[in-house]
Design an enzyme around this catalytic site. Structure first.
Site, PDB file in Angstrom:
ATOM      1  N   ASP A  10       0.941  -1.338   0.064  1.00 56.66           N
ATOM      2  CA  ASP A  10       0.133   0.053   0.445  1.00 56.66           C
ATOM      3  C   ASP A  10       1.213   1.637   0.177  1.00 56.66           C
ATOM      4  O   ASP A  10       1.762   1.186   0.251  1.00 56.66           O
ATOM      5  CB  ASP A  10      -0.432  -0.215   1.724  1.00 56.66           C
ATOM      6  CG  ASP A  10      -2.056   0.651   0.696  1.00 56.66           C
ATOM      7  OD1 ASP A  10      -2.369   1.721   0.433  1.00 56.66           O
ATOM      8  OD2 ASP A  10      -1.897   2.067   2.936  1.00 56.66           O
ATOM      9  N   ASP A  12      -0.170   5.337   1.082  1.00 58.28           N
ATOM     10  CA  ASP A  12      -0.720   6.662   1.833  1.00 58.28           C
ATOM     11  C   ASP A  12      -1.072   5.430   2.927  1.00 58.28           C
ATOM     12  O   ASP A  12      -1.343   4.690   3.344  1.00 58.28           O
ATOM     13  CB  ASP A  12      -1.653   7.092   2.165  1.00 58.28           C
ATOM     14  CG  ASP A  12      -1.436   7.470   0.280  1.00 58.28           C
ATOM     15  OD1 ASP A  12      -0.118   7.252   0.172  1.00 58.28           O
ATOM     16  OD2 ASP A  12      -2.387   8.502   0.290  1.00 58.28           O
TER      17      ASP A  12
END
EC number: 3.1.3.15
Length: 362
Positions: A10, A12
């Protein structure tokens, strides 16, 4: 299987810190998550490849202009590349959650080509993120998942877990009274698969896997025509043996787990309360406080509940203190199993690579 392992990462909250407004739309908001670069470098050196998988809600809209995203994104990639970290692929879903697209995590729409690629070791791959959807994505891909922050993993613990290899075990215990088979994967959550011939006991063992956060499969063919004693005892011994085997030398282990002993007992099951504290010390010891109102529940003698945990401690080399109070016997027994499972979940966490003992052995 052998093959290329992929770390699906991922963005953020995982590579870079996520601001309060959930949009990294300026250079001033670009801040790396602590420990990320050393962890990725260690995994790269061990042969892992990286794929960025990110939901960017409404990217390209007036609320989130594309040019506001592209500048910080380009700088992020340039900085990582300057340290020797490159991505095999970068996958960004721009939809909103309300649209329900299969390309949005935890959907696998952007990752179908990885599911079809036989050259990959997908089961040996992993997802790292900071949300529950990242763990769901890992389950959908059939690989391990790690969630950063909120009392969960750090980049150091993720790298330690992936570099140390899987903690798995299969044990078969055969006597004249029972035949028990147990399979564990302590680093991968999956729905428990239990079959002992005792429905209520199956339900309790399911709590161990579900709330322990690991894969548990157990089958027992026992002499139930006599009674349930041997089935319960030998299942506990085999499960304990599998735990001991899967833990190996216990390096990086958190070792201690408690649920409810820091003050009041905290795991409720309606009117019942249970608490458990354990130490994966290598020394079996079991202490129980409680009294069940009924002698039997669901075909299981309640005297066998503490006996199960005592046998589990003997097989695993575990120190366990367990206490319960309540009125409903079913609730009390279930609270016991859930409390122990939650304490195990904590004790099984990996924290670095050191051995958690001044003795030098566990």
């Amino acid at each position: 299987m052998s093959g290329q392992r992929i770390l699906f990462v991922d963005r953020d909250g995982t590579l870079i810190e996520e601001p309060a407004d959930c949009q990294v739309d300026s250079f001033a908001k670009l801040r790396f998550v602590e420990g990320m670069i050393p962890a990725l470098l260690a995994l790269r050196d061990a042969g892992w490849q990286f794929v960025m998988v990110s939901n960017q809600d409404g990217l390209g809209s007036d609320r989130f202009p594309r040019e506001a995203f592209e500048g910080p994104q380009a700088l992020l990639l340039q900085l990582l590349e300057s340290q020797g970290i490159a991505f095999r692929e970068i996958l960004i879903d721009e939809s909103l959650e309300s649209e329900g697209r299969s390309t949005r995590k935890p959907g696998v729409g952007m990752l179908l080509h990885y599911l079809r690629d036989r050259s990959l070791d997908l089961a040996g791959s992993a997802v790292v993120g900071d949300r529950e959807t990242d763990l769901q994505l890992a389950a959908n891909l059939g690989c391990r998942g790690f969630r950063l922050g909120q009392g969960g993993e750090t980049w150091a613990s993720v790298a330690a877990a992936l570099l140390a290899g899987p903690r798995q075990a299969q044990v078969e215990r055969v006597t004249r009274e029972t035949r028990v088979w147990v399979a564990l994967d302590l680093d991968r959550a999956a729905e428990p698969e239990i079959a002992t011939g005792l429905g209520f006991f199956d339900h309790m063992l399911e709590q161990v896997g579900k709330h322990g956060g690991f894969t548990l499969r157990l089958r027992c063919d026992g002499d139930l025509h006599v009674d349930e004693h041997h089935t319960v005892e030998d299942s506990a011994l085999a499960l304990g043996q599998a735990l001991r085997q899967a833990l190996g030398d216990k390096r990086g282990l958190d070792r201690y787990g408690e649920d409810g002993f820091a003050g009041a007992i905290t795991l409720p099951m309606d009117e019942s309360l249970a608490g458990a504290a354990l130490d994966l010390s290598g020394r079996p010891c079991f202490v129980f406080e409680g009294r069940f109102p009924r002698a039997e529940v669901g075909g299981l003698a309640t005297e066998l509940v503490p006996h199960f945990f005592r046998s589990l401690c003997e097989g695993a080399g575990m120190n366990l203190h367990l206490r319960v109070r309540g009125e409903n016997t079913h609730h009390m027994v279930e609270a016991c199993f859930k409390a122990v499972a939650r304490a195990l979940r904590q004790a099984l966490r990996r924290e670095g690579t050191g051995l958690p003992s001044t003795k030098g052995a566990l």
